[in-house]
Scaffold this active site. Sequence first.
Site, mmCIF file in Angstrom:
data_model
loop_
_atom_site.group_PDB
_atom_site.id
_atom_site.type_symbol
_atom_site.label_atom_id
_atom_site.label_comp_id
_atom_site.label_asym_id
_atom_site.label_seq_id
_atom_site.Cartn_x
_atom_site.Cartn_y
_atom_site.Cartn_z
ATOM 1 C CG ASP A 206 -2.308 0.628 0.857
ATOM 2 O OD1 ASP A 206 -2.292 1.797 0.425
ATOM 3 O OD2 ASP A 206 -3.361 -0.017 1.015
ATOM 4 C CG HIS A 280 -4.465 2.392 -2.099
ATOM 5 N ND1 HIS A 280 -4.426 2.924 -0.838
ATOM 6 C CD2 HIS A 280 -5.749 2.526 -2.519
ATOM 7 C CE1 HIS A 280 -5.642 3.354 -0.496
ATOM 8 N NE2 HIS A 280 -6.465 3.127 -1.507
ATOM 9 C CD GLU A 344 -10.079 4.100 -0.707
ATOM 10 O OE1 GLU A 344 -10.874 4.604 0.089
ATOM 11 O OE2 GLU A 344 -8.988 3.617 -0.359
ATOM 12 C CD1 TRP A 410 -14.386 -1.961 -1.799
ATOM 13 C CD2 TRP A 410 -14.408 -0.558 -0.066
ATOM 14 N NE1 TRP A 410 -13.830 -0.772 -2.220
ATOM 15 C CE2 TRP A 410 -13.822 0.102 -1.165
ATOM 16 C CE3 TRP A 410 -14.514 0.124 1.153
ATOM 17 C CZ2 TRP A 410 -13.367 1.422 -1.106
ATOM 18 C CZ3 TRP A 410 -14.060 1.439 1.218
ATOM 19 C CH2 TRP A 410 -13.494 2.071 0.101
ATOM 20 C CE1 TYR A 433 -14.310 -3.222 4.497
ATOM 21 C CE2 TYR A 433 -13.151 -1.159 4.855
ATOM 22 C CZ TYR A 433 -13.511 -2.200 4.031
ATOM 23 O OH TYR A 433 -13.067 -2.222 2.731
ATOM 24 C CD1 TRP A 484 -9.803 -1.606 6.049
ATOM 25 C CD2 TRP A 484 -7.952 -1.780 4.804
ATOM 26 N NE1 TRP A 484 -10.167 -2.050 4.797
ATOM 27 C CE2 TRP A 484 -9.062 -2.167 4.028
ATOM 28 C CE3 TRP A 484 -6.680 -1.804 4.241
ATOM 29 C CZ2 TRP A 484 -8.938 -2.594 2.694
ATOM 30 C CZ3 TRP A 484 -6.546 -2.221 2.912
ATOM 31 C CH2 TRP A 484 -7.673 -2.599 2.160
HETATM 32 C C1 ACM Z 1 -10.981 -0.369 0.879
HETATM 33 O O1 ACM Z 1 -11.428 -0.377 2.029
HETATM 34 N N1 ACM Z 1 -10.376 0.716 0.395
HETATM 35 C C2 ACM Z 1 -11.092 -1.520 0.014
#
Ligand code: ACM
Length: 545
Positions: A206, A280, A344, A410, A433, A484
């Site tokens: 990332d 990313h 994104e 997502w 999440y 994350w």
């Molecule tokens: C994500 O949560 N950007 C896949």
Amino acid sequence: MITLKPLCKQLRWLVLLAAPLAGAGPLPELIPLPQTVEARPGVFTLAPQTRIVVSAGTRDTGRYLAAQLTPATGYHFKVKTTPGDPMPAGTIFLSINTNLPGVGAEGYDLSVTPEAVTLQGADAAGVFYGVQTLLQLLPPEIYATNTAAGVAWQAPCVHISDQPRFKWRGLMLDVSRHFYTKPEVERLLDLMAQQKLNTFHWHLVDDQGWRIEIKKYPRLTEVGAWRAGVGFKLDPASTTAYGKDGRYGGFYTQQDIKEVVAYAQSRHITIVPEIEMPGHCIAALAAYPEYSCSGGPYSIDATGGVFHGAYCAGNEATFTFLAGVLDEVMDLFPGQYIHIGGDEVRKDAWRNCEKCQERMRVEGLKDERQLQSYFIRRIEKIVDAHGHNLIGWSEIREGGLAPSAAVMDWIGGAVEAATNGHYVVMSPTKYGYFDHYQSTNHTTEPHAIGGYLPLSQVYAFEPIPAKLPPQFDAQILGGQANLWTEYVPNFRHVQYMVFPRICALSEALWSPKDARDWTSFQQRLPAELARLDEEGVNYRKGFSE
Ligand code: ACM
Ligand code: ZN
């Protein structure tokens, strides 16, 4: 939030579960709830002379079982291919039976009597999951890492027939925002396997760090794996992931990766590596700025800001570079799916890049969304040519979905993708999440990225979208949760964010839909927490939200 089920379905299940034979004890406290459980009178007792008798295809699981039972009991169980004559009391038989009625892939039939445990799996994975259930039938101290004195090692007699509802039962770990060591990743795999999860999505790359050695492009880890500090305004002492020069970071060598893949395989877990593109990718561009539109320079910054870098889609060298990276990645990971991110992507760099604009003219692409689709289709060809399949986040649908790609939903797109014949994995922010807060009271919680995902909401996760016409149900492979790690600087904290929410996820992905019941789950959870206590897992307490 609890989804109420039709009462008739609930009653049918209760009758099935609550019909123990005379003399049988209460139903065992199992998570995830099996397909059918029938309590029977009596107990099976583990003793020093208990043997584990394995047949074709079950030896590894027999050894795994022996290794799990030994620390707490102090007994050294023999793993044999024949029961011996006379057969000692209390034998555990493991075998594969591909004709088990009502039991499909990864399923098993487990019969516990006072004399023997007979565990038949529909396949090797089924035997492994039956072993997980057998461990849960024993006292929680069986999970202790040191000898537990004075415990009667008894399992209640029971007949269980079980199989998973979904074939993709996953957890994603982001090792870019923070780095976790190889033993820590392997520990997570152990804990996932206990929850009967079978897919580890390893977010290796990332903006804040590149974590996989690529021999053809050594700067990816020489430069891309390190940043000035822990970042995200976190306490530098909250982590030990520092290099000799004091920089924050780390990476897995290809040898590490091979060992983790083998470790996962021995626990019937497939690893899905994720190599993010076309966005990313700041860590990669810090190492090789020539594959960006501007030519750089880039540096790795971990302030939590929004990043505007992307690989240049107009430069042929970008695709040569990514093919070189993916070739090495695909040689390391034998699983079907290679995750290429795709989420994104900020298109401003492409808008201001002559090469990208030229690509759009030549290819007849009318906007940058179509350029993103062009990019993903080219990568899809590389992945397919290697005999793998591409999976990417919701946004890979932008500008037209690549023909053989699977979608990880997502933020939407599952219904459209599934009705067009694509496979889909559900990981909606609302239910999956695990970086979100576990309480609305932020003063009692470690700082998190935001959001609110209590245990009850994870439990309410239904992977089949309500709007999906039922003939497409099979396109939904299953679901997963994502961790994350911007605000998760160490592995104890990973455990805190994952447990006990992973227990609710496990039941949502494994157990029959009609059997799921939040009240029953809450009643069974303390037994699971006692197991986690025994094995020293750091979980969030006060789980009633
Ligand atoms: C994500 O949560 N950007 C896949
Ligand atoms: Zn460009």
